[in-house]
Write a protein that holds these residues in place. Structure first.
Motif, PDB file in Angstrom:
ATOM      1  N   GLU A 147     -31.836 -13.390 -13.169  1.00 28.00           N
ATOM      2  CA  GLU A 147     -32.409 -13.762 -11.873  1.00 28.00           C
ATOM      3  C   GLU A 147     -33.418 -12.722 -11.387  1.00 28.00           C
ATOM      4  O   GLU A 147     -34.505 -13.065 -10.931  1.00 28.00           O
ATOM      5  N   ASP A 148     -33.103 -11.439 -11.520  1.00 27.24           N
ATOM      6  CA  ASP A 148     -34.038 -10.405 -11.065  1.00 27.24           C
ATOM      7  C   ASP A 148     -34.483  -9.485 -12.207  1.00 27.24           C
ATOM      8  O   ASP A 148     -35.020  -8.407 -11.971  1.00 27.24           O
ATOM      9  N   HIS A 149     -34.278  -9.943 -13.465  1.00 32.51           N
ATOM     10  CA  HIS A 149     -34.735  -9.190 -14.644  1.00 32.51           C
ATOM     11  C   HIS A 149     -34.249  -7.745 -14.597  1.00 32.51           C
ATOM     12  O   HIS A 149     -35.021  -6.796 -14.737  1.00 32.51           O
ATOM     13  N   PHE A 150     -32.939  -7.573 -14.429  1.00 31.56           N
ATOM     14  CA  PHE A 150     -32.344  -6.247 -14.290  1.00 31.56           C
ATOM     15  C   PHE A 150     -31.456  -5.970 -15.496  1.00 31.56           C
ATOM     16  O   PHE A 150     -30.528  -6.733 -15.786  1.00 31.56           O
ATOM     17  N   TYR A 151     -31.759  -4.883 -16.232  1.00 31.74           N
ATOM     18  CA  TYR A 151     -31.013  -4.520 -17.430  1.00 31.74           C
ATOM     19  C   TYR A 151     -29.986  -3.437 -17.099  1.00 31.74           C
ATOM     20  O   TYR A 151     -30.232  -2.576 -16.253  1.00 31.74           O
ATOM     21  N   GLY A 152     -28.864  -3.459 -17.816  1.00 23.82           N
ATOM     22  CA  GLY A 152     -27.861  -2.433 -17.607  1.00 23.82           C
ATOM     23  C   GLY A 152     -27.053  -2.157 -18.854  1.00 23.82           C
ATOM     24  O   GLY A 152     -26.851  -3.053 -19.687  1.00 23.82           O
ATOM     25  N   VAL A 153     -26.609  -0.917 -19.027  1.00 24.41           N
ATOM     26  CA  VAL A 153     -25.668  -0.545 -20.092  1.00 24.41           C
ATOM     27  C   VAL A 153     -24.617   0.363 -19.471  1.00 24.41           C
ATOM     28  O   VAL A 153     -24.909   1.185 -18.602  1.00 24.41           O
ATOM     29  N   GLU A 154     -23.369   0.169 -19.911  1.00 26.07           N
ATOM     30  CA  GLU A 154     -22.253   0.937 -19.360  1.00 26.07           C
ATOM     31  C   GLU A 154     -21.269   1.261 -20.471  1.00 26.07           C
ATOM     32  O   GLU A 154     -21.213   0.571 -21.499  1.00 26.07           O
TER      33      GLU A 154
END
Length: 436
Positions: A147-154
């Motif tokens: 939806e907001d083109h937000f990438y994440g890694v955890e």
């Protein structure tokens, strides 16, 4: 939107001191997130992209002390990781492609790293898969908000060393994975790693902070993870792309210019490629001397007499960032050359502006252009144009400085992203450039 007015046709003369390397600075600045100790970085270029990253680091809570021109001491002992999930960060991080390289250090030290879809030059697709596939190999979990083109890694706990074969020798991808790996548990092996001088600088800096990286300068890196890193002092190399730009400028304007302290040993094939265009390049200590080309310069043919082809390739091949410069320089050479831009499908689209100025260029497809040089028998003519990206922008500026009449270049913020006070430095050697 800023504008340059350029009166072309002037011969230039003098000395140029290249700025610190933009592409190295964007990597090196992110390393400060890997330690709570002080890190001093010297020869930082004063350009828009680098200043945006410094502002982003400040908003993350990194402390800074300016020591003098181009020198800052950083300390990331109170990082606010929560800032990564704010709307302010989504806007700020999305305006700079280099912001992707904060993810590796944040993931390694704090167990999480987020980034909005980063901006940068509009030169075609610039995938991020290599970065995130590397993090996944180290044990991180990936998520993407469409939806907001937000990438994440955890990750919970510590990253785990792994063997990986990169799908492409991405410079920023390699840098990001290296920065994540230095604090991982166990040994990480990266095959098909990028090996540019700026990546070598990054690895050297990390080793001085206590990392254990071997194979530096090759495409096979071994990284033995450590518990923590300390502080250090590091100096950024001169910018090889700017050095190539000054070589092209000297040839196109038939000017006598000396480029000071270029770090010759880190220029790779750049001098030899310009020599193939017929440009005289003399090594004087660690300087480059370009004499006035009164009689022009002639493009060399291949041994069998066929047309010269200049193509980009991963290091130690010719950098794609200089193909735009080579193309514009060839417009006034004697002879023909095929420019083959393999890595980005939109980078040659600025040639229509050169054609408007009178250049003889055949755009074969998005990746290839044939340039038929004028041999200075027909001068380029002034026009009004807009800078589409950093490298095309400086190429158009070089064309305008060689053209007859007064040209206007709009959207010069693109040039300011990569070139420090370019108008002031050009005026210092005799150019007539006015910032509007």
């Amino acid at each position: 939107m800023g504008t340059f007015k350029i009166e072309g046709g002037h011969r230039l003369k003098g000395e140029i001191h290249p700025q610190g390397a933009k592409n190295e600075a964007l990597q090196i600045l992110c390393t400060v997130l890997l330690t709570s100790e002080k890190v001093t970085i010297n020869n930082i270029p004063d350009i828009l992209d680098v200043n945006k990253l410094i502002t982003l680091l400040g908003n993350l809570g990194v402390k800074m002390q300016k020591n003098g021109p181009g020198s800052i001491t950083f300390q990331a002992d109170e990082v606010n990781v929560g800032y990564l999930e704010t709307e302010a960060f989504k806007k700020e991080g999305g305006s700079l492609r280099g912001s992707i390289m904060i993810v590796g250090p944040l993931l390694a030290r704090f167990g999480k790293g987020y980034i909005p879809k980063p901006g940068g030059d509009k030169i075609g697709r610039r995938r991020l898969d290599t970065h995130f596939e590397g993090f996944i190999n180290l044990g991180a979990k990936f998520r993407y908000n469409r939806e907001d083109h937000f990438y994440g890694v955890e990750i919970e706990g510590r990253l785990q060393g792994a063997y990986m074969l990169l799908d492409e020798a991405s410079v920023t991808g390699t840098a990001n994975i290296v920065m994540a790996s230095v604090l991982a548990e166990g040994t990480t092996t990266i095959y098909n790693a990028a090996c540019e001088p700026y990546l070598q600088q990054l690895c050297g800096m990390l080793n001085s902070m206590g990392a254990k990286i071997t194979g530096v300068g090759s495409n096979l890196l071994h990284i033995e993870g450590v518990e923590s890193l300390g502080g250090c002092t590091h100096r950024i190399l001169p910018d090889m792309i700017e050095i190539g730009s000054w070589i092209g400028l000297a040839a196109m304007t038939r000017s006598e210019i000396t480029i000071k302290n270029v770090s010759w040993d880190n220029l790779g094939v750049i001098p030899s490629v310009f020599r193939k265009l017929g440009i005289t390049i003399e090594r004087r200590g660690d300087d480059i001397y370009i004499p006035e080309h009164k009689d022009g310069y002639e493009i060399k043919k291949d041994i069998d007499g066929s047309i010269l082809t200049i193509a980009d390739a991963p290091w130690p091949g010719f950098t794609p960032d200089l193909l735009s410069i080579v193309l514009v320089v060839a417009t006034q050479a004697k002879g023909e050359v095929l420019i083959h831009q393999k890595m980005f499908e939109s980078r040659l689209f600025f040639v229509d502006k050169l054609i408007d100025m009178g250049a003889k260029i055949i755009l074969c497809d998005p990746h290839r252009a044939i340039v038929i040089g004028h041999n200075f028998q027909s001068q380029l003519k002034a026009t009004t144009m807009s800078s589409p990206d950093i490298r095309a922008g400086i190429s158009l500026l070089i064309a305008a400085l060689a053209a007859k009449g007064t040209s206007t270049i709009q959207n010069i913020e693109q040039i300011d992203r990569g070139y420090e006070r370019i108008d002031e430095r050009l005026r210092a050697i005799g150019a007539n450039v006015v910032r509007m």
